[in-house]
Design a protein around this motif. Sequence first.
Motif, PDB file in Angstrom:
ATOM      1  N   LEU A  18       0.826  -1.204   0.000  1.00  0.00           N
ATOM      2  CA  LEU A  18       0.000   0.000   0.000  1.00  0.00           C
ATOM      3  C   LEU A  18       0.864   1.259   0.000  1.00  0.00           C
ATOM      4  N   THR A  19       1.919   1.254   0.798  1.00  0.00           N
ATOM      5  CA  THR A  19       2.832   2.401   0.860  1.00  0.00           C
ATOM      6  C   THR A  19       3.431   2.698  -0.510  1.00  0.00           C
ATOM      7  N   VAL A  20       3.822   1.650  -1.229  1.00  0.00           N
ATOM      8  CA  VAL A  20       4.406   1.859  -2.558  1.00  0.00           C
ATOM      9  C   VAL A  20       3.370   2.436  -3.514  1.00  0.00           C
ATOM     10  N   TYR A  21       2.132   1.955  -3.457  1.00  0.00           N
ATOM     11  CA  TYR A  21       1.089   2.546  -4.310  1.00  0.00           C
ATOM     12  C   TYR A  21       0.886   4.022  -3.975  1.00  0.00           C
ATOM     13  N   ILE A  22       0.903   4.360  -2.708  1.00  0.00           N
ATOM     14  CA  ILE A  22       0.750   5.765  -2.309  1.00  0.00           C
ATOM     15  C   ILE A  22       1.929   6.592  -2.820  1.00  0.00           C
ATOM     16  N   LEU A  23       3.143   6.071  -2.664  1.00  0.00           N
ATOM     17  CA  LEU A  23       4.322   6.790  -3.155  1.00  0.00           C
ATOM     18  C   LEU A  23       4.264   6.976  -4.666  1.00  0.00           C
ATOM     19  N   GLN A  24       3.791   5.964  -5.379  1.00  0.00           N
ATOM     20  CA  GLN A  24       3.660   6.103  -6.829  1.00  0.00           C
ATOM     21  C   GLN A  24       2.632   7.180  -7.181  1.00  0.00           C
ATOM     22  N   ALA A  25       1.529   7.208  -6.472  1.00  0.00           N
ATOM     23  CA  ALA A  25       0.507   8.225  -6.749  1.00  0.00           C
ATOM     24  C   ALA A  25       1.043   9.618  -6.453  1.00  0.00           C
ATOM     25  N   VAL A  26       1.742   9.774  -5.340  1.00  0.00           N
ATOM     26  CA  VAL A  26       2.308  11.073  -4.970  1.00  0.00           C
ATOM     27  C   VAL A  26       3.372  11.510  -5.974  1.00  0.00           C
ATOM     28  N   SER A  27       4.022  10.530  -6.616  1.00  0.00           N
ATOM     29  CA  SER A  27       5.080  10.877  -7.576  1.00  0.00           C
ATOM     30  C   SER A  27       4.546  11.640  -8.778  1.00  0.00           C
ATOM     31  N   LEU A  28       3.242  11.618  -8.987  1.00  0.00           N
ATOM     32  CA  LEU A  28       2.665  12.426 -10.059  1.00  0.00           C
ATOM     33  C   LEU A  28       2.855  13.914  -9.780  1.00  0.00           C
ATOM     34  N   LEU A  29       2.998  14.258  -8.505  1.00  0.00           N
ATOM     35  CA  LEU A  29       3.226  15.648  -8.110  1.00  0.00           C
ATOM     36  C   LEU A  29       4.662  15.888  -7.656  1.00  0.00           C
ATOM     37  N   VAL A  30       5.247  14.890  -7.000  1.00  0.00           N
ATOM     38  CA  VAL A  30       6.607  14.990  -6.460  1.00  0.00           C
ATOM     39  C   VAL A  30       7.376  13.771  -6.971  1.00  0.00           C
ATOM     40  N   GLY A  31       8.030  13.910  -8.102  1.00  0.00           N
ATOM     41  CA  GLY A  31       8.642  12.787  -8.801  1.00  0.00           C
ATOM     42  C   GLY A  31       9.557  11.894  -7.987  1.00  0.00           C
ATOM     43  N   VAL A  32      10.243  12.447  -7.004  1.00  0.00           N
ATOM     44  CA  VAL A  32      11.225  11.664  -6.267  1.00  0.00           C
ATOM     45  C   VAL A  32      10.591  10.507  -5.503  1.00  0.00           C
ATOM     46  N   THR A  33       9.323  10.597  -5.155  1.00  0.00           N
ATOM     47  CA  THR A  33       8.688   9.501  -4.419  1.00  0.00           C
ATOM     48  C   THR A  33       8.567   8.240  -5.269  1.00  0.00           C
ATOM     49  N   GLY A  34       8.533   8.398  -6.580  1.00  0.00           N
ATOM     50  CA  GLY A  34       8.529   7.235  -7.469  1.00  0.00           C
ATOM     51  C   GLY A  34       9.837   6.472  -7.379  1.00  0.00           C
ATOM     52  N   ILE A  35      10.934   7.197  -7.222  1.00  0.00           N
ATOM     53  CA  ILE A  35      12.243   6.552  -7.063  1.00  0.00           C
ATOM     54  C   ILE A  35      12.298   5.824  -5.729  1.00  0.00           C
ATOM     55  N   VAL A  36      11.786   6.450  -4.679  1.00  0.00           N
ATOM     56  CA  VAL A  36      11.737   5.808  -3.357  1.00  0.00           C
ATOM     57  C   VAL A  36      10.902   4.531  -3.449  1.00  0.00           C
ATOM     58  N   ALA A  37       9.775   4.595  -4.152  1.00  0.00           N
ATOM     59  CA  ALA A  37       8.889   3.438  -4.288  1.00  0.00           C
ATOM     60  C   ALA A  37       9.592   2.267  -4.962  1.00  0.00           C
ATOM     61  N   VAL A  38      10.286   2.528  -6.057  1.00  0.00           N
ATOM     62  CA  VAL A  38      10.930   1.422  -6.780  1.00  0.00           C
ATOM     63  C   VAL A  38      12.120   0.873  -5.988  1.00  0.00           C
ATOM     64  N   ILE A  39      12.781   1.703  -5.212  1.00  0.00           N
ATOM     65  CA  ILE A  39      13.854   1.203  -4.345  1.00  0.00           C
ATOM     66  C   ILE A  39      13.261   0.245  -3.305  1.00  0.00           C
ATOM     67  N   ILE A  40      12.136   0.620  -2.717  1.00  0.00           N
ATOM     68  CA  ILE A  40      11.463  -0.272  -1.767  1.00  0.00           C
ATOM     69  C   ILE A  40      11.112  -1.594  -2.457  1.00  0.00           C
ATOM     70  N   ASN A  41      10.586  -1.507  -3.683  1.00  0.00           N
ATOM     71  CA  ASN A  41      10.244  -2.716  -4.429  1.00  0.00           C
ATOM     72  C   ASN A  41      11.444  -3.649  -4.569  1.00  0.00           C
ATOM     73  N   TYR A  42      12.568  -3.103  -4.952  1.00  0.00           N
ATOM     74  CA  TYR A  42      13.749  -3.944  -5.156  1.00  0.00           C
ATOM     75  C   TYR A  42      14.313  -4.476  -3.845  1.00  0.00           C
ATOM     76  N   VAL A  43      14.328  -3.659  -2.805  1.00  0.00           N
ATOM     77  CA  VAL A  43      14.884  -4.085  -1.517  1.00  0.00           C
ATOM     78  C   VAL A  43      14.023  -5.186  -0.895  1.00  0.00           C
ATOM     79  N   LYS A  44      12.719  -5.099  -1.040  1.00  0.00           N
ATOM     80  CA  LYS A  44      11.806  -6.045  -0.392  1.00  0.00           C
ATOM     81  C   LYS A  44      11.267  -7.121  -1.334  1.00  0.00           C
ATOM     82  N   ARG A  45      11.781  -7.178  -2.533  1.00  0.00           N
ATOM     83  CA  ARG A  45      11.289  -8.115  -3.543  1.00  0.00           C
ATOM     84  C   ARG A  45      11.313  -9.566  -3.057  1.00  0.00           C
TER      85      ARG A  45
END
Length: 114
Positions: A18-45
């Motif tokens: 859920l946190t990653v989906y929220i970060l992806q949605a917020v990245s539409l306004l603040v792009g850096v959160t998309g990078i944080v989201a994908v880092i979480i994806n890779y770290v917790k994969r």
Amino acid sequence: MELELLDENERRLNNLTLTVYILQAVSLLVGVTGIVAVIINYVKRDDVRGTLYESHFEWQIRTFWLALLGYVIGFATLWLLVGGVVLFAVWVWYIYRVVKGFLYFNDRKPLPLQ
């Protein structure tokens, strides 16, 4: 939702997804959160392998990289006067992917990986 029936690990993975989906949605306004989201994806994969959340993580990762590719193409073609259309199309596609992923997540269903 049946969160009270989930064990502690399942609840943690649910909250993380859920946190990653929220970060992806917020990245539409603040792009850096998309990078944080994908880092979480890779770290917790590895933590989500074999669970309902695995397809969501793969969906989120694929969404990030394809959107980044689309944005690069859009910016590269701005001088051709089609870049703006490409950028807008990628933006709309990204919203679609985040919403679709979240709806499947909310229904506790895995995503078809396409």
